[in-house]
Design a protein around this motif. Structure first.
Motif, short mmCIF file in Angstrom:
data_model
loop_
_atom_site.label_atom_id
_atom_site.label_comp_id
_atom_site.label_asym_id
_atom_site.label_seq_id
_atom_site.Cartn_x
_atom_site.Cartn_y
_atom_site.Cartn_z
N ARG A 341 0.84 -1.20 0.00
CA ARG A 341 0.00 0.00 0.00
C ARG A 341 0.87 1.25 0.00
O ARG A 341 1.98 1.26 0.55
N THR A 342 0.35 2.26 -0.63
CA THR A 342 1.04 3.55 -0.64
C THR A 342 0.01 4.64 -0.77
O THR A 342 -1.04 4.44 -1.41
N GLY A 343 0.27 5.78 -0.17
CA GLY A 343 -0.69 6.87 -0.29
C GLY A 343 -0.10 8.18 0.14
O GLY A 343 0.90 8.23 0.85
N LYS A 344 -0.73 9.22 -0.36
CA LYS A 344 -0.37 10.57 0.07
C LYS A 344 -1.36 11.02 1.13
O LYS A 344 -2.47 10.51 1.21
N ARG A 345 -0.90 11.98 1.96
CA ARG A 345 -1.74 12.52 3.03
C ARG A 345 -2.24 11.42 3.97
O ARG A 345 -3.43 11.36 4.31
N MET A 346 -1.33 10.57 4.36
CA MET A 346 -1.71 9.53 5.31
C MET A 346 -1.34 9.97 6.73
O MET A 346 -0.75 11.02 6.93
N ALA A 347 -1.69 9.13 7.68
CA ALA A 347 -1.56 9.53 9.08
C ALA A 347 -0.11 9.79 9.49
O ALA A 347 0.16 10.61 10.35
N GLN A 348 0.79 9.08 8.86
CA GLN A 348 2.18 9.11 9.31
C GLN A 348 3.10 8.90 8.12
O GLN A 348 2.74 8.15 7.21
N ARG A 349 4.27 9.52 8.13
CA ARG A 349 5.23 9.22 7.08
C ARG A 349 6.02 8.00 7.51
O ARG A 349 6.75 8.03 8.49
N ILE A 350 5.83 6.93 6.78
CA ILE A 350 6.56 5.72 7.13
C ILE A 350 6.69 4.80 5.92
O ILE A 350 5.73 4.57 5.20
N SER A 351 7.91 4.32 5.71
CA SER A 351 8.11 3.27 4.70
C SER A 351 8.62 2.07 5.45
O SER A 351 9.67 2.15 6.11
N GLN A 352 7.91 0.98 5.35
CA GLN A 352 8.34 -0.18 6.12
C GLN A 352 7.87 -1.48 5.49
O GLN A 352 6.89 -1.53 4.76
N ILE A 353 8.64 -2.52 5.80
CA ILE A 353 8.30 -3.86 5.32
C ILE A 353 8.10 -4.73 6.55
O ILE A 353 8.94 -4.73 7.45
N VAL A 354 6.99 -5.42 6.59
CA VAL A 354 6.71 -6.29 7.73
C VAL A 354 6.70 -7.73 7.23
O VAL A 354 5.97 -8.06 6.29
N ILE A 355 7.53 -8.56 7.85
CA ILE A 355 7.57 -9.98 7.51
C ILE A 355 6.91 -10.70 8.68
O ILE A 355 7.41 -10.64 9.80
N SER A 356 5.82 -11.36 8.42
CA SER A 356 5.10 -11.98 9.52
C SER A 356 5.24 -13.50 9.41
O SER A 356 4.94 -14.09 8.36
N LEU A 357 5.68 -14.13 10.50
CA LEU A 357 5.93 -15.58 10.45
C LEU A 357 4.65 -16.37 10.77
O LEU A 357 3.73 -15.86 11.41
N ARG A 358 4.66 -17.59 10.37
CA ARG A 358 3.56 -18.48 10.72
C ARG A 358 3.58 -18.74 12.21
O ARG A 358 4.64 -18.64 12.85
N PRO A 359 2.43 -19.11 12.79
CA PRO A 359 2.42 -19.41 14.23
C PRO A 359 3.29 -20.64 14.55
O PRO A 359 3.59 -21.43 13.65
N VAL A 360 3.66 -20.78 15.80
CA VAL A 360 4.41 -21.99 16.19
C VAL A 360 3.52 -23.19 15.88
O VAL A 360 2.30 -23.11 15.96
N PRO A 361 4.13 -24.34 15.57
CA PRO A 361 3.33 -25.49 15.14
C PRO A 361 2.43 -26.03 16.25
O PRO A 361 1.35 -26.57 15.99
#
Ligand code: BG6
Length: 495
Positions: A341-361
């Motif tokens: 996602r990307t947008g102008k006039r958003m709540a906060q200036r932030i560029s970030q990548i989130v890597i989310s792992l699977r739950p523990v087995p």
């Protein structure tokens, strides 16, 4: 080894990009000793200005935008020997004759070597005429050290990008063409490669077996500012997704390169673009969301709607926000969604990548022992914070077992205590060295356009009925939340 003597010709030298970005970057490179010993800048612009006036103008740019404080000695040494200014029509044949002569003079002064680098800091409509002009005076392929640097937008769809590539290819070899995507010059983006391929920690789990999903956010708080004229013909999909967001995605998803050779790295990234699942027309509404900002409050300030910005049509249908759900169809990433996602006039200036792992087995801890149940995440903060965060569960101190999420944080500033160069410093130096690793190759640009073209077509033939659909200062339209909520997930909003 000493760098090859180089003449940097900036077309559009009196324009905004040269003033804000290029010259401040060159000044830093010069002050810190990164430029070749024999180096000259020739500015070309149609604007009439005496050299002194031009230098005064550049100086205000360096004073306002450079990370280094201007000091008189460095400024004098940067400008006195380096900078020439030519006033000329950027696409008139005479201009190229004058240039060829100036370059030839420098070549002779420098003992027979002067690599010409042509930086097009101009409107996109001038790319072709300038390239042709250079070709006619023999400054293209015939000079092996010659290079041309072009800024985005590189075309506005697949067909126009192909035409542009063809016409640049008539004058320059592909390895002489440097297409800028300034995101690739950002330190934190390059650090993704260091993180992934310089360490043993992460790569073994960097695939569909352990990674549940990836989010890439590039949120800005600014609006379109004075660029309404350009933006009305672009929109966020062309302006940000086709280039910057896709390049971030490639950096996260690429296979390990065998070496850091420019072609090898770019081949691996291109493979990702080719593996991205195309967006079928009938699925665009499910996989892509567009938005446009209305009036609102951004950090305590009341700001106007996009439609009330200068040079924007009062009933504009142009999107200032995009969210996409993307799949990369290969062994590593099959069925792992990448939410962009990307947008102008958003709540906060932030560029970030989130890597989310699977739950523990298997969850051995009773539910009651876990304060907050969320998956392990790695967060790569690209800007304005430059950090990496590993989030995991830890035992709270106390006689009973209770788990709470905690963070392990690496911050650039704390770890290295040195200033981070601007993207343009890195990129300009790479052009001078002739290293194309951080630049877009023709096939990458075309592959990226062929992915966004179908979305553009669906959007153009189905005009939005709900614009503006998000308030300035929010996190975008409701539909973007729905896009991810459908998968039982939500956008990561950092504190
Ligand atoms: C440019 C876009 O390429 O990137 C702009 O044309 C955008 O619309 C800018 O504001 C964002 O760059 P950065 O480096 O400020 O994140």
């Amino acid at each position: 080894t000493p760098l090859t003597p180089t003449v940097l010709v900036i077309f559009g030298a009196a324009g905004d990009l040269a003033w804000r970005k290029l010259v401040p970057a060159l000044y830093c490179l010069s002050a810190e000793g990164w430029l070749p010993e024999k180096f000259a800048v020739i500015g070309v612009d149609r604007k009439e200005m005496a050299k002194e006036e031009y230098l005064r103008h550049l100086r205000t740019g360096v004073e306002s935008f450079c990370r280094r404080k201007l000091d008189d000695a460095s400024w004098t040494s940067f400008t006195s020997s380096l900078v020439q200014y030519h006033c000329g029509d950027l696409s008139h044949p005479d201009t190229f004759g004058v240039l060829a002569k100036a370059i030839e003079e420098l070549r002779q002064q420098w003992g027979g070597v002067a690599n010409p680098v042509f930086y097009l800091a101009t409107a996109p409509s001038l790319i072709e005429p300038i390239a042709q002009g250079l070709g006619k005076v023999g400054l293209g392929k015939r000079v092996p050290g010659s290079r041309i640097v072009v800024e985005k937008p590189f075309g506005r769809d697949l067909a126009s990008a192909q035409t542009l590539n063809r016409s640049l290819g008539e004058v320059f070899e592909e390895k002489q063409i440097f297409r800028i995507d300034h995101y690739l010059g950002k330190e934190t983006v390059q650090n993704i490669l260091a993180l992934r391929f310089g360490n043993a920690w992460f790569e073994p789990i960097w695939d569909r077996r352990y990674i549940d999903y990836v989010q890439i956010t590039v949120a800005e708080t600014i609006g379109v500012e004075q660029r309404g004229g350009y933006y009305e013909r672009a929109g966020a999909l062309r302006d940000m997704v086709q280039n910057h967001l896709f390049q971030l995605l490639c950096t996260v998803a690429m296979e390990p390169p065998v070496s850091f050779d420019a072609e090898e790295v770019r081949n691996k990234k291109t493979d990702v673009l080719h593996a991205i699942r195309p967006f079928p027309t009938e699925a665009v509404h499910r996989l892509a969301v567009r938005g446009q900002y209305g009036a609102g409050w951004v950090r305590g300030e009341r700001v106007p709607a996009y439609r009330n910005e200068p040079n924007v049509s009062p009933d504009s249908r142009v999107e200032t926000f995009v969210a996409l759900k993307v799949f990369v169809d290969n062994w590593r990433w099959q069925d792992v969604p990448f939410y962009l996602r990307t947008g102008k006039r958003m709540a906060q200036r932030i560029s970030q990548i989130v890597i989310s792992l699977r739950p523990v087995p298997h969850q051995a801890f009773p539910e009651i022992a876990v304060d907050q149940w969320h998956p392990n995440r790695m967060i790569l903060n690209i800007q304005p914070q430059e950090s990496i965060l590993l989030n995991f569960q830890a035992k709270r101190p106390g006689p009973t077992i209770r788990l709470s999420p905690v963070d392990l944080r690496f911050s650039y500033r704390d770890a290295f205590k040195s200033e981070t160069p601007e993207a343009y410093e890195t990129l300009l130096r790479d052009v001078i060295l002739g290293d194309g690793t951080l630049f877009m190759r023709a096939d990458q640009v075309e592959a990226a356009w062929s992915l966004v073209d179908p979305i553009l077509q669906v959007w153009e033939s189905n005009p939005p009925t709900d614009f503006p659909n998000y308030s300035a200062g929010s996190w975008g339209p409701e539909a973007a939340q729905v896009l991810i909520a459908r998968d039982g997930r939500s956008w990561f909003e950092s504190p």
